[in-house]
Motif scaffolding. Structure first.
Motif, PDB file in Angstrom:
ATOM      1  N   TYR A 333       0.821  -1.212   0.000  1.00 36.05           N
ATOM      2  CA  TYR A 333       0.000   0.000   0.000  1.00 36.05           C
ATOM      3  C   TYR A 333       0.858   1.267   0.000  1.00 36.05           C
ATOM      4  CZ  TYR A 333      -4.190  -2.672   1.310  1.00 36.05           C
ATOM      5  OH  TYR A 333      -5.252  -3.538   1.335  1.00 36.05           O
ATOM      6  N   ASP A 334       0.291   2.289  -0.602  1.00 34.11           N
ATOM      7  CA  ASP A 334       0.804   3.639  -0.429  1.00 34.11           C
ATOM      8  C   ASP A 334       0.124   4.239   0.797  1.00 34.11           C
ATOM      9  OD1 ASP A 334       2.093   6.217  -1.297  1.00 34.11           O
ATOM     10  OD2 ASP A 334      -0.003   6.797  -1.476  1.00 34.11           O
ATOM     11  N   LEU A 335       0.908   4.686   1.759  1.00 32.51           N
ATOM     12  CA  LEU A 335       0.347   5.133   3.029  1.00 32.51           C
ATOM     13  C   LEU A 335      -0.456   6.420   2.879  1.00 32.51           C
ATOM     14  CD1 LEU A 335       0.187   4.700   6.097  1.00 32.51           C
ATOM     15  CD2 LEU A 335       2.276   6.040   6.313  1.00 32.51           C
ATOM     16  N   ALA A 336       0.023   7.361   2.081  1.00 31.64           N
ATOM     17  CA  ALA A 336      -0.634   8.665   1.987  1.00 31.64           C
ATOM     18  C   ALA A 336      -2.051   8.555   1.427  1.00 31.64           C
ATOM     19  CB  ALA A 336       0.200   9.609   1.128  1.00 31.64           C
ATOM     20  N   SER A 337      -2.238   7.728   0.404  1.00 35.19           N
ATOM     21  CA  SER A 337      -3.549   7.626  -0.248  1.00 35.19           C
ATOM     22  C   SER A 337      -4.361   6.429   0.222  1.00 35.19           C
ATOM     23  CB  SER A 337      -3.363   7.539  -1.762  1.00 35.19           C
ATOM     24  OG  SER A 337      -2.670   6.350  -2.111  1.00 35.19           O
ATOM     25  N   GLY A 338      -3.709   5.456   0.865  1.00 37.58           N
ATOM     26  CA  GLY A 338      -4.410   4.236   1.230  1.00 37.58           C
ATOM     27  C   GLY A 338      -4.687   3.347   0.038  1.00 37.58           C
ATOM     28  N   LEU A 339      -3.957   3.541  -1.058  1.00 36.21           N
ATOM     29  CA  LEU A 339      -4.190   2.806  -2.291  1.00 36.21           C
ATOM     30  C   LEU A 339      -3.341   1.536  -2.321  1.00 36.21           C
ATOM     31  CD1 LEU A 339      -5.521   2.780  -5.113  1.00 36.21           C
ATOM     32  CD2 LEU A 339      -3.520   4.024  -5.943  1.00 36.21           C
ATOM     33  N   CYS A 340      -3.978   0.418  -2.668  1.00 38.74           N
ATOM     34  CA  CYS A 340      -3.255  -0.841  -2.817  1.00 38.74           C
ATOM     35  C   CYS A 340      -2.566  -0.830  -4.178  1.00 38.74           C
ATOM     36  CB  CYS A 340      -4.219  -2.020  -2.703  1.00 38.74           C
ATOM     37  SG  CYS A 340      -3.418  -3.622  -2.911  1.00 38.74           S
ATOM     38  N   LEU A 341      -1.241  -0.759  -4.174  1.00 40.47           N
ATOM     39  CA  LEU A 341      -0.485  -0.703  -5.419  1.00 40.47           C
ATOM     40  C   LEU A 341      -0.385  -2.066  -6.084  1.00 40.47           C
ATOM     41  CD1 LEU A 341       2.383   1.697  -4.273  1.00 40.47           C
ATOM     42  CD2 LEU A 341       0.244   2.283  -5.432  1.00 40.47           C
ATOM     43  N   THR A 342      -0.253  -3.115  -5.269  1.00 38.62           N
ATOM     44  CA  THR A 342      -0.191  -4.465  -5.829  1.00 38.62           C
ATOM     45  C   THR A 342      -0.634  -5.462  -4.769  1.00 38.62           C
ATOM     46  OG1 THR A 342       1.232  -6.087  -6.933  1.00 38.62           O
ATOM     47  CG2 THR A 342       2.222  -4.820  -5.152  1.00 38.62           C
ATOM     48  N   GLN A 343      -1.267  -6.526  -5.234  1.00 39.97           N
ATOM     49  CA  GLN A 343      -1.693  -7.619  -4.356  1.00 39.97           C
ATOM     50  C   GLN A 343      -1.081  -8.908  -4.889  1.00 39.97           C
ATOM     51  OE1 GLN A 343      -5.929  -7.933  -3.747  1.00 39.97           O
ATOM     52  NE2 GLN A 343      -5.691  -9.270  -1.975  1.00 39.97           N
ATOM     53  N   VAL A 344      -0.201  -9.507  -4.106  1.00 30.20           N
ATOM     54  CA  VAL A 344       0.587 -10.661  -4.550  1.00 30.20           C
ATOM     55  C   VAL A 344      -0.070 -11.939  -4.053  1.00 30.20           C
ATOM     56  CG1 VAL A 344       2.836 -11.763  -4.514  1.00 30.20           C
ATOM     57  CG2 VAL A 344       2.676  -9.263  -4.512  1.00 30.20           C
ATOM     58  N   GLU A 345      -0.394 -12.808  -4.996  1.00 29.15           N
ATOM     59  CA  GLU A 345      -0.992 -14.103  -4.672  1.00 29.15           C
ATOM     60  C   GLU A 345       0.092 -15.176  -4.633  1.00 29.15           C
ATOM     61  OE1 GLU A 345      -4.089 -15.018  -7.376  1.00 29.15           O
ATOM     62  OE2 GLU A 345      -5.283 -13.243  -6.915  1.00 29.15           O
ATOM     63  N   ASP A 346      -0.183 -16.207  -3.848  1.00 36.23           N
ATOM     64  CA  ASP A 346       0.754 -17.327  -3.717  1.00 36.23           C
ATOM     65  C   ASP A 346      -0.025 -18.621  -3.957  1.00 36.23           C
ATOM     66  OD1 ASP A 346       2.727 -19.097  -3.181  1.00 36.23           O
ATOM     67  OD2 ASP A 346       2.983 -18.576  -1.071  1.00 36.23           O
ATOM     68  N   PRO A 347      -0.037 -19.129  -5.190  1.00 38.73           N
ATOM     69  CA  PRO A 347      -0.832 -20.330  -5.491  1.00 38.73           C
ATOM     70  C   PRO A 347      -0.425 -21.546  -4.666  1.00 38.73           C
ATOM     71  CG  PRO A 347      -0.076 -19.238  -7.507  1.00 38.73           C
ATOM     72  CD  PRO A 347       0.666 -18.601  -6.374  1.00 38.73           C
ATOM     73  N   SER A 348       0.854 -21.605  -4.258  1.00 39.35           N
ATOM     74  CA  SER A 348       1.311 -22.770  -3.495  1.00 39.35           C
ATOM     75  C   SER A 348       0.931 -22.696  -2.026  1.00 39.35           C
ATOM     76  CB  SER A 348       2.837 -22.907  -3.618  1.00 39.35           C
ATOM     77  OG  SER A 348       3.484 -21.776  -3.041  1.00 39.35           O
ATOM     78  N   ASN A 349       0.400 -21.542  -1.585  1.00 37.78           N
ATOM     79  CA  ASN A 349       0.026 -21.361  -0.180  1.00 37.78           C
ATOM     80  C   ASN A 349      -1.490 -21.337  -0.074  1.00 37.78           C
ATOM     81  OD1 ASN A 349      -0.212 -20.656   2.510  1.00 37.78           O
ATOM     82  ND2 ASN A 349       0.276 -18.494   2.170  1.00 37.78           N
ATOM     83  N   SER A 350      -2.061 -22.483   0.213  1.00 38.23           N
ATOM     84  CA  SER A 350      -3.525 -22.566   0.278  1.00 38.23           C
ATOM     85  C   SER A 350      -4.089 -22.195   1.641  1.00 38.23           C
ATOM     86  CB  SER A 350      -3.965 -23.991  -0.082  1.00 38.23           C
ATOM     87  OG  SER A 350      -3.424 -24.929   0.841  1.00 38.23           O
ATOM     88  N   LEU A 351      -3.224 -22.139   2.669  1.00 44.44           N
ATOM     89  CA  LEU A 351      -3.722 -21.896   4.026  1.00 44.44           C
ATOM     90  C   LEU A 351      -3.615 -20.432   4.445  1.00 44.44           C
ATOM     91  CD1 LEU A 351      -2.210 -25.029   5.822  1.00 44.44           C
ATOM     92  CD2 LEU A 351      -4.502 -24.733   4.875  1.00 44.44           C
ATOM     93  N   GLY A 352      -2.883 -19.621   3.681  1.00 40.69           N
ATOM     94  CA  GLY A 352      -2.816 -18.197   3.993  1.00 40.69           C
ATOM     95  C   GLY A 352      -1.631 -17.843   4.864  1.00 40.69           C
TER      96      GLY A 352
END
Length: 519
Positions: A333-352
C-alpha cells in the motif's frame, strides 16, 4: 316504635322537632355531625332540634330462636354458613388479586426489557453515527481514486468474479525503495551499540513494574503490541475489537480506537506524521491519523482482503506498508492515499499468511504461513526468492535483527533462527511442551537481545551463528492464563511490554525505573 335509621327499638330515643321522626340518639348525633341534615327528609337539622324522649327501663325480651337449644343450634349453623361463604368469597378475591398482580409484574418486566433493548439500539446507533463521522474519507480532490480505501471506480467497471486491477509499483517507487536500502545498508556498516542500551545486568533484574487493564472484561485478550519508541507510547490490539494507545510515562490511556467489528490482530505505528495502522479479523485494515485534540480519526478503511488480516508491517521509508492475510495474498500500500499498489498471490500457499515483517533495509519481506513455511520475497519484483521449512504449525511471528542477517521465527514447535546470508537454520529453541505454542518473538532495536513469549517470557542475549545465545532472564506469565501472546522491547531495551490472554498490559523493567507508573 323503631329508629328511622336502624329500624330497631332505640335504647335512647330522641325525636326531631321539625319532622317528628324518632331516632336512636347516638346515630342521629353522628349523622348531624357528619352531614348537618335530616337523614330522611334532607332538611337542615341541628342538635338543638332534637328532643330526648323519656322511657321506662325495660328488659328486652329474648328472641324465640335463642329461647331453646334447637333454635340456638340453628342460629349457630346459620352463622357458620355465613362465615364459610364469606371466607370462600375472600379466597376468590385473593386469587383474583394474585392473578392481576402476576399479570402486572409480567407486563412491567416485559416493558423493562423493551426499554433496555431500545436504549441499547439507541446507544449503538449513536456509536455508529459517531464512528461514521470520524471515518469519513478524504475529499475527492485529495484522493481521487480512493473511497475509504476502496477503488470504487475500478470496482464498478469489473464484473463478478473479476480480479481487481492494481496500478502496480512504479519505477519511481522502486527507485525510492532502492535509495532507502542503500542508505540504511551504509549506516548499518557503521552501526555501533548505543551507550544508553540496557546492560545484561539490568535485564537480569527485570521484574513487573505495572499492570494496566486496557481492554474489556467480557472479551479479554491482547493479540498484538507495538511501541512508538520516540514518544514511548504502547499500542495494543485486543479480542474486544479495540486498539488502545497507552502512555507509559503518564500511565494513562491516551486513546481507544473503535471501529473494527472483530478482534484486532496487528497494530503498527508509523514513525512519521502520527499515523497508526490496525489490522483485524474483519478482513479490513484501518489507517488512523492523529488529530489536534489528541484522538485518532480513521482516515481510510482498506477492504482488499477476503479473509482475516493477520499482519501489518511498515516499510523503512514510512511511506508504504504491507498487509498479510489468510486469503493467501499480501498487499503493498501507499500510506498517503491508502491505495493498494499491488496484491501478490501465492498459489502454493492454500492456508494463507499468519505473520509478516519487513527487513530493516526494506527490500526484503518475510511472511509466515499457516502451513509452517517462512517465505522470503523481493519487494521490487514481488518474487518469492527463498523458503524456510522445518517448523511445525502456523508461523505466528517473524522478527528481523537490526544487524540485517538474522531472522527469528516462532511457531508451535518453538523458535528458529535463520542466517539470511546462507539461507539456513543455525539454531532452534524448543522452550515449551508440545501443547504450548510460541506466540511471539522480537529483537530489540539494537539487535542485542531477543525476547520470546509462550507460557512465559524469556530474554536471550544475541550471539552469533557459532556462539551460544544465553537465556539471561525468564519472566513468568502473571496473567494466570498460561499464555503470553505478544512481547515488545521498549526504547534501549529499558523495559518489556507484554500482552496475554487477559485484558492487562504488563510492563517489566528495572524496579527503580521511575518512568513507569504503578497500576
Amino acid at each position: 316504635m323503631n329508629c328511622s335509621i336502624s329500624g330497631e327499638v332505640p335504647e335512647e330515643p330522641v325525636v326531631s322537632k321539625n319532622s317528628g321522626l324518632l331516632y336512636e340518639k347516638r346515630l342521629i348525633e353522628r349523622h348531624i355531625a357528619d352531614y348537618g341534615k335530616c337523614p330522611v327528609t334532607g332538611e337542615p337539622l341541628t342538635l338543638d332540634d332534637v328532643v330526648p324522649v323519656k322511657t321506662g327501663k325495660i328488659v328486652k325480651p329474648r328472641s324465640l330462636t335463642a329461647a331453646s337449644i334447637p333454635g340456638m343450634l340453628g342460629m349457630f349453623q346459620n352463622e357458620w354458613d355465613a362465615l364459610m361463604l364469606s371466607n370462600f368469597a375472600l379466597e376468590q378475591q385473593l386469587h383474583t388479586a394474585r392473578q392481576e398482580l402476576s399479570h402486572a409484574l409480567y407486563q412491567h418486566d416485559a416493558a423493562c426489557r423493551v426499554i433496555a433493548r431500545l436504549k441499547k439500539e439507541r446507544d449503538e446507533a449513536r456509536s455508529l453515527l459517531a464512528q461514521s463521522e470520524r471515518q469519513a474519507p478524504l475529499p475527492a480532490s485529495a484522493v481521487p481514486a480512493v473511497s475509504n480505501g476502496k477503488r470504487a471506480a475500478e470496482e464498478e467497471d469489473m464484473g463478478a468474479g473479476a480480479k481487481r486491477m492494481r496500478p502496480g509499483v512504479s519505477d519511481s517507487i522502486i527507485a525510492e525503495l532502492t535509495e532507502c536500502n542503500a542508505a540504511l545498508s551504509q549506516q548499518r556498516k557503521k552501526r555501533q551499540i548505543p551507550p544508553t542500551l540496557a546492560p545484561i545486568e539490568a535485564l537480569e533484574s527485570y521484574t513487573q513494574l505495572s499492570s494496566h487493564p486496557l481492554h474489556k472484561t467480557n472479551k479479554p485478550g491482547i493479540l498484538s503490541i507495538d511501541i512508538n519508541l520516540s514518544k514511548d507510547i504502547v499500542a495494543t490490539g485486543g479480542i474486544d475489537s479495540n486498539a488502545v494507545l497507552f502512555g507509559r510515562t503518564s500511565g494513562e490511556i491516551l486513546s481507544t480506537l473503535s471501529g473494527h467489528s472483530k478482534k484486532v490482530t496487528s497494530v503498527k505505528f508509523v514513525a512519521q506524521n502520527d499515523v497508526f495502522l490496525s489490522g483485524s479479523a474483519d478482513k479490513t485494515v484501518r489507517i488512523w491519523q492523529s488529530s489536534e485534540d489528541g484522538n485518532y480519526d480513521c482516515r481510510h478503511i482498506l477492504k482488499d482482503h477476503t479473509a482475516e488480516v493477520q499482519a501489518v508491517t511498515v516499510h523503512a521509508t514510512n511511506n508504504y506498508f504491507v498487509t498479510a492475510s489468510l486469503d493467501a495474498t499480501w498487499c503493498f500500500y501507499d500510506l498517503a492515499s491508502g491505495l493498494c499498489l499491488t496484491q501478490v498471490e501465492d498459489p502454493s500457499n492454500s492456508l494463507g499468511y499468519t505473520s509478516a515483517a519487513f527487513h530493516p533495509d526494506g527490500l526484503i519481506l518475510g511472511t509466515g504461513t499457516a502451513g509452517a513455511t517462512v517465505r522470503i520475497w523481493d519487494v521490487k519484483s514481488r518474487g518469492n526468492v527463498a523458503n524456510f521449512d522445518g517448523h511445525t504449525g502456523a508461523v505466528t511471528a517473524i522478527s528481523f535483527s537490526e544487524n540485517g542477517y538474522f531472522l527469528a521465527t516462532a511457531a508451535h514447535d518453538g523458535v528458529k533462527l535463520w542466517d539470511l546470508r546462507k539461507l539456513k537454520n543455525f539454531r532452534s529453541f524448543e522452550l515449551y511442551d508440545q501443547d504450548t505454542p510460541t506466540n511471539s518473538v522480537d529483537f530489540d532495536h539494537s539487535g542485542s537481545y531477543l525476547a520470546i513469549a509462550g507460557s512465559d517470557i524469556r530474554v536471550f542475549q544475541v550471539g552469533s551463528v557459532k556462539a551460544e545465545w544465553n537465556c539471561i532472564k525468564t519472566l513468568p506469565d502473571l496473567s494466570g492464563t498460561g499464555r503470553a501472546t505478544c512481547v515488545k522491547f521498549g526504547p534501549d531495551a529499558r523495559y518489556l511490554a507484554v500482552g496475554s490472554m487477559d485484558r492487562n498490559l504488563r510492563i517489566f523493567g528495572l524496579p527503580d525505573d521511575n518512568a513507569s507508573t504503578e497500576s
